[in-house]
Design a protein around this motif. Structure first.
Motif, PDB file in Angstrom:
ATOM      1  N   PRO A 137       0.735  -1.149   0.112  1.00 57.10           N
ATOM      2  CA  PRO A 137       0.140   0.087   0.034  1.00 57.10           C
ATOM      3  C   PRO A 137       0.959   1.142   0.182  1.00 57.10           C
ATOM      4  O   PRO A 137       1.737   1.319   0.801  1.00 57.10           O
ATOM      5  N   GLU A 192      -2.142  -8.174  -1.830  1.00 55.73           N
ATOM      6  CA  GLU A 192      -2.075  -6.824  -2.366  1.00 55.73           C
ATOM      7  C   GLU A 192      -3.742  -6.711  -2.937  1.00 55.73           C
ATOM      8  O   GLU A 192      -4.334  -5.671  -2.599  1.00 55.73           O
ATOM      9  N   ARG A 193      -4.350  -7.703  -3.183  1.00 54.66           N
ATOM     10  CA  ARG A 193      -5.803  -7.855  -3.472  1.00 54.66           C
ATOM     11  C   ARG A 193      -6.544  -7.283  -2.345  1.00 54.66           C
ATOM     12  O   ARG A 193      -7.371  -6.535  -2.021  1.00 54.66           O
ATOM     13  N   GLU A 206      -6.058  -3.614  -1.527  1.00 52.10           N
ATOM     14  CA  GLU A 206      -6.917  -2.723  -2.205  1.00 52.10           C
ATOM     15  C   GLU A 206      -8.210  -2.723  -1.670  1.00 52.10           C
ATOM     16  O   GLU A 206      -9.051  -1.731  -1.641  1.00 52.10           O
ATOM     17  N   ALA A 255      -5.490  -0.808   4.701  1.00 46.29           N
ATOM     18  CA  ALA A 255      -4.763  -1.440   3.713  1.00 46.29           C
ATOM     19  C   ALA A 255      -3.599  -2.249   4.213  1.00 46.29           C
ATOM     20  O   ALA A 255      -3.089  -3.245   3.818  1.00 46.29           O
TER      21      ALA A 255
END
Length: 223
Positions: A60, A106-107, A110, A128
């Motif tokens: 992030p 990462e997903r 997000e 995040a």
């Protein structure tokens, strides 16, 4: 490997079940895990640095400097860097390849950072960051399992495995969180509570609940 995690290898490899990406950390796998080559498990210093840079590019991108430093402190651990790139799980019946922890993280970050119930920008950034690291103990233990050569399920209770992951998580996060609390006490205490590390510090319980709700939603969407 740093001083905090050097004693964890035996903890996560002894009598441990195979784990699969997409499963809750408490789940015991029913199929063999991925088979790894030596080059996948043992990286050169140059390759570790390259992958650490990849993590830094995909973590992030927060405006709060203290959170940014927290992430850099956490991923100073070489073994954790390796763990975020080691595919875990088995190829699905539909032929889908095992998932890389960095992709999942990462997903999740997000998703958590855009959760509708968060009221302020700093809450979104904490959510995040927390989503990006909340499974680090699980991924670390999955790599230790691969190093130990456990390719089939072995006898261990889900409760025992959850306990081992929790210990790994605490050891990985303890020092980075301590440094965060030193530079930004309120933020460090909030993140620690969001991650279930402790209940110390003067924090807003409603804010913690909102951020944890974002993490829960992100996990369901990712997995």
């Amino acid at each position: 490997m740093n001083a905090n995690t050097s004693s964890l290898s035996s903890l996560c490899t002894a009598s441990q079940p195979a784990v699969r990406a997409g499963s809750a950390p408490s789940a015991v796998a029913t199929r063999p895990s991925v088979r790894y080559t030596l080059s996948q498990l043992h990286l050169s210093a140059t390759e570790i640095d390259r992958r650490r840079l990849d993590i830094q590019m995909r973590m992030p991108q927060v405006a709060i400097g203290a959170l940014h430093q927290f992430l850099h402190d956490l991923f100073a651990d070489d073994d954790l860097v390796k763990a975020y790139f080691l595919h875990v799980g088995a190829t699905s019946a539909a032929g889908h390849a095992p998932t890389m922890p960095l992709d999942l993280s990462e997903r999740a970050a997000e998703s958590a950072g855009t959760y509708w119930g968060l009221l302020h920008r700093h809450e979104r950034e904490v959510a995040a960051v927390a989503a990006f690291v909340q499974s680090c103990g699980y991924y670390w233990c999955a790599r230790q399992q691969a190093l130990g050569g456990h390719l089939v399920p072995v006898a261990v209770s889900p409760r025992t495995y959850r306990s081992r992951i929790a210990v790994a998580q605490r050891e990985l996060l303890q020092e980075p969180l301590r440094q965060l609390r030193r530079s930004h006490p309120e933020l460090g205490s909030t993140l620690a509570q969001v991650l279930g590390m402790d209940c110390d510090g003067d924090v807003d319980p409603q804010q913690v609940a909102r951020i944890q709700a974002a993490l829960g939603t992100a996990q369901m969407q990712v997995h």
